[in-house]
Scaffold this active site. Structure first.
Site, PDB file in Angstrom:
ATOM      1  N   PHE A 119       0.847  -1.184   0.000  1.00  0.00           N
ATOM      2  CA  PHE A 119       0.000   0.000   0.000  1.00  0.00           C
ATOM      3  C   PHE A 119       0.887   1.241   0.000  1.00  0.00           C
ATOM      4  O   PHE A 119       2.048   1.175   0.406  1.00  0.00           O
ATOM      5  CB  PHE A 119      -0.896   0.001   1.252  1.00  0.00           C
ATOM      6  CG  PHE A 119      -2.361   0.038   0.941  1.00  0.00           C
ATOM      7  CD1 PHE A 119      -3.021  -1.101   0.536  1.00  0.00           C
ATOM      8  CD2 PHE A 119      -3.090   1.232   1.055  1.00  0.00           C
ATOM      9  CE1 PHE A 119      -4.378  -1.064   0.249  1.00  0.00           C
ATOM     10  CE2 PHE A 119      -4.441   1.267   0.774  1.00  0.00           C
ATOM     11  CZ  PHE A 119      -5.100   0.124   0.371  1.00  0.00           C
ATOM     12  N   GLN A 240      -7.549  14.803   3.361  1.00  0.00           N
ATOM     13  CA  GLN A 240      -6.900  13.949   2.378  1.00  0.00           C
ATOM     14  C   GLN A 240      -7.722  13.863   1.096  1.00  0.00           C
ATOM     15  O   GLN A 240      -8.915  13.563   1.140  1.00  0.00           O
ATOM     16  CB  GLN A 240      -6.740  12.544   2.940  1.00  0.00           C
ATOM     17  CG  GLN A 240      -6.115  11.583   1.939  1.00  0.00           C
ATOM     18  CD  GLN A 240      -5.532  10.374   2.634  1.00  0.00           C
ATOM     19  OE1 GLN A 240      -6.237   9.427   2.949  1.00  0.00           O
ATOM     20  NE2 GLN A 240      -4.241  10.415   2.891  1.00  0.00           N
ATOM     21  N   HIS A 242      -8.076  11.624  -1.931  1.00  0.00           N
ATOM     22  CA  HIS A 242      -7.673  10.302  -2.399  1.00  0.00           C
ATOM     23  C   HIS A 242      -7.400  10.400  -3.883  1.00  0.00           C
ATOM     24  O   HIS A 242      -8.209  10.959  -4.623  1.00  0.00           O
ATOM     25  CB  HIS A 242      -8.766   9.280  -2.115  1.00  0.00           C
ATOM     26  CG  HIS A 242      -8.295   7.865  -2.225  1.00  0.00           C
ATOM     27  ND1 HIS A 242      -7.947   7.301  -3.435  1.00  0.00           N
ATOM     28  CD2 HIS A 242      -8.082   6.918  -1.288  1.00  0.00           C
ATOM     29  CE1 HIS A 242      -7.547   6.049  -3.215  1.00  0.00           C
ATOM     30  NE2 HIS A 242      -7.622   5.798  -1.927  1.00  0.00           N
ATOM     31  N   LEU A 252     -15.053   5.890  -4.388  1.00  0.00           N
ATOM     32  CA  LEU A 252     -13.679   5.478  -4.116  1.00  0.00           C
ATOM     33  C   LEU A 252     -13.249   4.254  -4.925  1.00  0.00           C
ATOM     34  O   LEU A 252     -13.986   3.277  -5.030  1.00  0.00           O
ATOM     35  CB  LEU A 252     -13.554   5.150  -2.621  1.00  0.00           C
ATOM     36  CG  LEU A 252     -12.223   4.543  -2.157  1.00  0.00           C
ATOM     37  CD1 LEU A 252     -11.100   5.555  -2.274  1.00  0.00           C
ATOM     38  CD2 LEU A 252     -12.330   4.049  -0.719  1.00  0.00           C
ATOM     39  N   GLU A 255      -6.726   2.155  -3.180  1.00  0.00           N
ATOM     40  CA  GLU A 255      -5.298   2.152  -3.466  1.00  0.00           C
ATOM     41  C   GLU A 255      -4.781   0.724  -3.664  1.00  0.00           C
ATOM     42  O   GLU A 255      -3.711   0.516  -4.225  1.00  0.00           O
ATOM     43  CB  GLU A 255      -4.613   2.780  -2.249  1.00  0.00           C
ATOM     44  CG  GLU A 255      -3.195   3.179  -2.426  1.00  0.00           C
ATOM     45  CD  GLU A 255      -2.747   4.044  -1.238  1.00  0.00           C
ATOM     46  OE1 GLU A 255      -3.361   5.098  -0.997  1.00  0.00           O
ATOM     47  OE2 GLU A 255      -1.803   3.644  -0.560  1.00  0.00           O
ATOM     48  N   ARG A 286      -0.477   9.413  -0.426  1.00  0.00           N
ATOM     49  CA  ARG A 286      -1.619   9.938  -1.174  1.00  0.00           C
ATOM     50  C   ARG A 286      -1.501  11.418  -1.520  1.00  0.00           C
ATOM     51  O   ARG A 286      -1.900  11.835  -2.614  1.00  0.00           O
ATOM     52  CB  ARG A 286      -2.909   9.692  -0.384  1.00  0.00           C
ATOM     53  CG  ARG A 286      -3.272   8.230  -0.374  1.00  0.00           C
ATOM     54  CD  ARG A 286      -4.489   7.955   0.462  1.00  0.00           C
ATOM     55  NE  ARG A 286      -4.803   6.529   0.420  1.00  0.00           N
ATOM     56  CZ  ARG A 286      -5.711   5.942   1.185  1.00  0.00           C
ATOM     57  NH1 ARG A 286      -6.398   6.661   2.057  1.00  0.00           N
ATOM     58  NH2 ARG A 286      -5.942   4.645   1.092  1.00  0.00           N
ATOM     59  N   HIS A 353     -11.501  12.636   0.814  1.00  0.00           N
ATOM     60  CA  HIS A 353     -11.654  11.279   1.304  1.00  0.00           C
ATOM     61  C   HIS A 353     -11.608  11.174   2.829  1.00  0.00           C
ATOM     62  O   HIS A 353     -12.365  10.424   3.420  1.00  0.00           O
ATOM     63  CB  HIS A 353     -10.541  10.426   0.696  1.00  0.00           C
ATOM     64  CG  HIS A 353     -10.580   8.975   1.083  1.00  0.00           C
ATOM     65  ND1 HIS A 353     -11.673   8.192   0.862  1.00  0.00           N
ATOM     66  CD2 HIS A 353      -9.645   8.179   1.662  1.00  0.00           C
ATOM     67  CE1 HIS A 353     -11.419   6.949   1.296  1.00  0.00           C
ATOM     68  NE2 HIS A 353     -10.210   6.931   1.805  1.00  0.00           N
ATOM     69  N   ARG A 398      -2.580  11.033   6.018  1.00  0.00           N
ATOM     70  CA  ARG A 398      -2.728   9.665   6.510  1.00  0.00           C
ATOM     71  C   ARG A 398      -2.241   8.662   5.470  1.00  0.00           C
ATOM     72  O   ARG A 398      -2.475   8.843   4.275  1.00  0.00           O
ATOM     73  CB  ARG A 398      -4.198   9.384   6.828  1.00  0.00           C
ATOM     74  CG  ARG A 398      -4.472   7.935   7.198  1.00  0.00           C
ATOM     75  CD  ARG A 398      -5.888   7.703   7.661  1.00  0.00           C
ATOM     76  NE  ARG A 398      -6.892   7.776   6.618  1.00  0.00           N
ATOM     77  CZ  ARG A 398      -7.114   6.824   5.711  1.00  0.00           C
ATOM     78  NH1 ARG A 398      -6.380   5.731   5.693  1.00  0.00           N
ATOM     79  NH2 ARG A 398      -8.059   6.976   4.808  1.00  0.00           N
TER      80      ARG A 398
END
Lengths: 587, 231
Positions: A119, A240, A242, A252, A255, A286, A353, A398
């Site tokens: 990730f 954030q 995304h 969404l 990732e 991100r 996000h 994050r």
């Protein structure tokens, strides 16, 4: 209106991942707990998390919690508090094993252990190369996690108040939180709940943006309640974006697509992340990927008739991998983008996000505020966990998979801390008289005969302002104009009116109350963003492009009263290991 | 676009009625939920549940042109007009498109939808082979939207005695889990003329499931498990 009262040891506002994890800890310890949720618990937004929960199990490659800790601190652009980050990363494996013991249907490796995938921003050996750390249940990890936790709460016979909306906190003369005022949607009745402890677990408020991956219920109710009760909101400038929301729809795309080997392409068919992050490429964190996408679009290399998005290519993974590891993504792409990712790339664009900021807490989940010379004194009786809280483990940005981890670790930690406290505090404090007055006044005002504002229209205006003035790239001019506009809108939000005045399941009333909470969050966001004159993590200022550790290595605190800013230092001191000093951030 | 929507507000209506709406859609309105929200912007008294708007939370189950589905993942393009919207059938209506789901959740909770183990938990995870884990595919993904159970005639007649397809799907999800250690008790609990055996394999559940799951197949597997232990 006659107002009745009920009494519990603990009241938890929110039935998503963090609320359910805390509820489980408390109900299994034998305390009387009431969980309030606007929706049936499994409909909470945790259900939409896709990719995985981060933990250094090392099932597929060598891994260590210290590497996870380093990645999280670097990902946070050094704004995260290192005591809380160490606490979270060390606890991670234990919390994931526990979840597995509860029955979570994780994917498996041939040896029977939990499957883990790479990730963004998660590395081996302090940034050397990507690591398999995200523990996954296909691309439905949040769904599997939320259902597992709810199921476990059925077993522990936890008490739920489903389709209730919490309106306000009740604080007594000493500032101690002694309960909440709540509205039952089905009947329209308002009830006082007296409790020794109130836990806010209301999730994020991503609905302040026009383009958001967030559910309709993500309206920052806990933040509104806290701010109205005089509690500051921390680091609200950090939102954030995304990288991969479906262009136009905002849904969404995890990732995990890039974790499994998917890549981003611009209009020239170029894998542009190689230029921005030579080592981690599409798996940079991100904020870095979203800015790169925005840059590509700005420089005319966007895709489509309006050149307003880029492409996420995954057909090279093969139908088997897509079917096995990313089935939900395929479903979403077909439904919302009319493309089958087995053959065609998905059009994607950075989309709001996650809320890194929130109600300030320590790693026990206690809400903490500055008092005298101290900058983090607990507010007696009040806790906050999950996305509505700012511990702060995510700092300015994050890492993917750390949100599910956050809600597990701090949900449990708060549960344990409360449980210990309840054992030595058998007494309920008295509720102040007429604790419901302000909430009832707010409800009455919605039904006033004076002319006022439409919820739909004001909501749309707010989302437009936040989207335009607090997007991926920000400037002084944009932000100060945005602050002026949002202040006007916030004033107008005091005159919201609804047409429907019935008591039974009046969703117009609920949406009006939600908008008032969103408006508080929107104002906090713009004011905090204007004040921070640097670029850090998700807060990117064109006019201050560098991170400025000398002036700005500190947390923002926004107070609703006078919309005033204050600051507190970042905790750079971990619990047991050496501090990670701020360094230039390269992926 | 034209709609005919079931309306009922217990505070003022003596009985339900259908209300016609016509609404101008924007080019970005793709799904039925988008259109309903346009209507709600004009008439804030129209009540429905909604949340994730991507088909994963299970809030906005309703009866759409005679068929149960989720408004947020039902494309507007395929719908014939006027689009007739009614609450999910067979459950008491609270208001408009909002039904009382207590009975549905009670049945779900009654199957003990959680892992039961007697052996002590290991230090790390309990191991499970990828093949054993695959047995849970098509079971654990249920979103509890109730589209299936409220499309099932057996559930309409006996919602208090017959568990219904959603609860039975979850019952099998735990029977099928190699980590669960109470298969015998679970099967005992279903050995009843109503709880399981009111399923007459009409298959409406599998036909309407917005997630493409097949409760009928799961019910068949429970029955097979029962036969297996008898011989």
């Amino acid at each position: 209106m006659a107002v009745t009262r009920q009494v519990f040891d603990a009241v938890i506002v929110g039935g998503g991942g963090s609320g359910l994890r805390a509820a489980l800890q408390l109900s299994e310890a034998g305390h009387s707990v009431a969980v309030f949720s606007k929706v049936f618990p499994t409909r909470s937004h945790t259900v939409a998390a896709q990719g995985g929960v981060g933990a250094s199990l090392g099932n597929m490659q060598e891994d260590h919690w210290l590497w996870h800790m380093y990645d999280t601190i670097k990902g946070s652009d050094y704004l995260g508090d290192q005591d809380a980050i160490e606490f979270m990363c060390r606890k991670a494996p234990e919390l994931v094993y526990e979840l597995e013991h509860f029955g979570m249907p994780f994917d498996r490796n041939p040896d029977g252990t939990i499957y883990q995938r790479p990730f963004g921003g998660h590395t081996q050996n302090f940034g050397q190369n990507p690591v398999h750390r995200a523990c996954a249940a296909a691309d439905r990890t949040g769904h599997a996690l939320l259902h597992t936790l709810y199921q476990r709460n059925i077993r522990s016979q936890c008490q739920f108040f489903v389709e209730w909306m919490a309106l306000d906190l009740i604080r007594d003369r000493d500032g101690v939180v002694v309960g909440i005022v709540a509205l039952e949607m089905e009947t329209g009745q308002v009830v006082l709940f007296q409790a020794k402890v109130v836990v806010l677990a209301t999730g994020g408020a991503g609905r302040i943006y026009q383009s958001s991956t967030n559910a309709y219920i993500n309206t920052g109710d806990g933040l509104g309640m806290a701010a109205r009760a005089g509690i500051p909101l921390e680091d609200m400038e950090f939102w954030q974006f995304h990288p991969t929301g479906v262009a136009g729809a905002g849904i969404l795309i995890t990732e995990a697509v890039r974790g499994e080997g998917g890549i981003l392409l611009n209009a020239l068919g170029e894998r542009f992340m190689e230029r921005y992050a030579p080592n981690m490429k599409d798996l940079a964190s991100r904020d870095v990927v979203s800015r790169a996408m925005d840059q590509e679009i700005k420089e005319g290399r966007g895709v489509g008739p309006d050149k307003d998005h880029v492409l996420l290519k995954l057909d090279h993974l093969g139908e088997d991998v897509i079917h096995k590891r990313l089935p939900g993504i395929r479903e979403i792409a077909i439904k919302f983008a009319s493309v089958d990712p087995v053959r065609e790339p998905i059009p994607v664009v950075p989309t709001c996000h996650y809320q890194m900021g929130g109600i300030p807490t320590n790693y026990y989940g206690q809400v903490v505020v500055p008092r005298g010379q101290q900058h983090a004194e607990p507010v007696p009786g009040l806790y906050a966990i999950g996305e509505c809280a700012c511990v702060s483990v995510h700092g300015a940005n994050r890492l993917g998979t750390n949100s599910l981890l956050d809600l597990l670790v701090f949900g449990k930690s708060a549960g344990d801390h409360i449980s210990a406290w309840l054992k030595t505090h058998p007494e309920q404090r008295d509720l102040p008289r007429q604790a419901e007055t302000l909430s009832l006044a707010r409800l009455r005002s919605l039904e006033s005969d004076e002319p006022g504002e439409s919820v739909t229209q004001l909501g749309a205006e707010m989302r437009r302002v936040v989207q335009h003035h607090a997007g991926v790239f920000r400037t002084e001019a944009l932000l100060s104009e945005g602050v002026d506009k949002i202040r006007v809108l916030a004033q107008r939000a005091n005159q919201l009116r609804i047409v429907d005045r019935s008591q039974v399941f009046n969703t117009a009333r609920v949406e009006a109350l939600e908008l008032q909470n969103l408006m508080i969050v929107a104002e906090a966001t713009l004011v905090s963003a204007l004040a921070r004159q640097e670029s850090r993590g998700a807060h990117a200022r064109d006019d201050y492009p560098e991170r400025d550790d000398r002036e700005w290595l500190k947390h923002s605190l926004w107070y609703r009263e006078e919309s005033r800013m204050a600051y507190k230092p970042v905790n750079l001191q971990p619990l047991t290991v050496e501090s990670f000093e701020p360094k230039v951030r390269v992926y | 676009m034209k709609f005919s929507i079931y309306r009922y507000n217990p505070e003022k209506d003596s009985k339900p009625y259908m209300q016609d709406y016509e609404v101008v859609l924007q080019s970005t309105d793709r799904m039925l939920l988008d259109a309903i929200l346009r209507i709600k912007a004009l008439d804030d008294s129209l009540s429905l549940r909604k949340s994730c708007r991507e088909g994963v939370c299970g809030s906005d189950g309703m009866n759409i042109n005679g068929r149960n589905g989720l408004a947020c993942i039902t494309p507007l393009a395929g719908l014939t007009e006027p689009v007739v919207l009614r609450p999910l059938p067979g459950l008491p209506v609270i208001r408009d498109l909002i039904v009382d789901m207590s009975q549905f959740f009670k049945q779900y909770q009654s199957v003990k939808p959680y892992l039961v183990t007697h052996s002590p938990a290991p230090q790390k995870e309990r191991h499970q082979s990828p093949q054993d884990r695959e047995e849970l595919d098509g079971l654990y993904e249920c979103i509890l939207c109730a589209c299936c159970s409220t499309a099932c005639p057996s559930f309409w007649w006996n919602p208090d005695k017959f568990l219904g397809p959603a609860a039975l799907l979850q019952a099998y999800r735990f029977i099928a889990d190699t980590r669960d250690e109470s298969t015998r008790e679970r099967l005992d609990d279903l050995e009843d003329p109503y709880r399981l055996f009111r399923c007459h394999t009409i298959m409406s559940c599998a036909e309407v499931c917005p997630k493409g799951l097949n409760p009928t197949a799961a019910i068949g597997k429970i029955k097979a498990e029962m036969v297996k232990r008898m011989v």
